[in-house]
Enzyme design. Sequence first.
Site, short mmCIF file in Angstrom:
data_model
loop_
_atom_site.label_atom_id
_atom_site.label_comp_id
_atom_site.label_asym_id
_atom_site.label_seq_id
_atom_site.Cartn_x
_atom_site.Cartn_y
_atom_site.Cartn_z
CG ASN A 1 8.54 6.12 -0.56
OD1 ASN A 1 7.80 6.64 -1.40
ND2 ASN A 1 9.52 5.32 -0.90
N GLY B 1 18.22 5.33 5.99
CA GLY B 1 18.12 5.72 7.39
C GLY B 1 18.36 4.58 8.35
CB SER C 1 10.76 15.36 1.13
OG SER C 1 11.88 14.49 1.09
CE LYS D 1 9.14 -8.20 -19.90
NZ LYS D 1 10.29 -7.64 -20.63
CG ASP E 1 21.97 -20.14 1.89
OD1 ASP E 1 21.96 -20.97 2.81
OD2 ASP E 1 21.86 -20.44 0.68
CE LYS F 1 -3.98 -2.06 2.26
NZ LYS F 1 -5.04 -1.91 3.25
CB THR G 1 6.30 12.09 10.41
OG1 THR G 1 7.64 11.59 10.24
CG2 THR G 1 5.62 12.13 9.04
CB SER H 1 12.85 -0.71 -0.29
OG SER H 1 13.62 -0.08 -1.29
CE LYS I 1 11.11 5.28 3.92
NZ LYS I 1 11.88 5.35 5.16
#
Length: 311
Positions: A77, A177, A75, A269, A169, A45, A72, A300, A50
């Site tokens: 995510n 951060g 700038s 893709k 493995d 989402k 918070t 990420s 994050k």
Amino acid sequence: MDKTTLIEAYKRIKPFIHKTPVLTSQLLDLLSGANLYFKCENFQKMGAFKMRGAANAILSLSDEERSRGVVTHSSGNFAQAVALAAKNTNTKAFIVMPENAPQVKKNAVRAYGGEIIECESTPQAREDKAEQIKQDKGATFLHPSNQDEVIIGNATAAMELLEDYPNLDVILAPVGGGGLIAGTALAAHYLGNNCKVIGGEPMEVDDAYRSMQSGKIETNTSFNTVADGLRTHLGDRNFPIIQKYVEKIIRVEEDEIIQAMQLIWERMKIIIEPSCAVPFAAVLKNADEFKTKQVGIILSGGNVDVTKLPF
């Protein structure tokens, strides 16, 4: 932080997040010589991992704290993650954003119901403005990467990956951060089967690599990397976890990041942002080290401006 804390966090946030898919690619396996399992947080989402940390941080607050809202500064995510997690839990979100933040990101925060407070584009201005709102409104401050609840929420991505593939493995994650790599390391330590964790970092912003060498938090003077999500430095909550549980950090050059990003776009893709390509670039660079191993890679996020691709 222990195994129980991680499992409780996962139960807490499960209704508010997607269980993201794990994708594989025979061609990328062939290229790298490893068996790669890509955990696709670009399908999370709001488009990034994050969401997990933001949701856990807000859901860990008392009803009274939530009634006063959260604040918070971000700038990117995390701004979107806090706005959406707050909306889904009926919590007011105050988001401090630098005035030069991309309009597309401001639009996304507003679409999720966040109230934007603009400030000058310096770290000090962001912190000062967030502190002011905290004092004025009684809102709880949420840190994008250097807060236990956020780190534990972030750990749930690797937890899901290990649930699907318990015999990995090694898991690689990008380092900015430090909130994602710290969470990933906790998940691997408590729930993995001798699973190591390795970070990927751009050579241009290699503060975490240097911090591991020196034993104290180092900062960057240059921010000249295409991986814009990794320009921040470690914090006092996540650095001790990284020192204890992260095997090492592999640094990659800008052209290696761009090449890895292009390979994932073309062969798998899927849309990923440059920061995501860093751990995959690390695997390609150190192919001998990962040969024939079962390798998890946390992709990420996928919040990228498609009109400004680096390739």
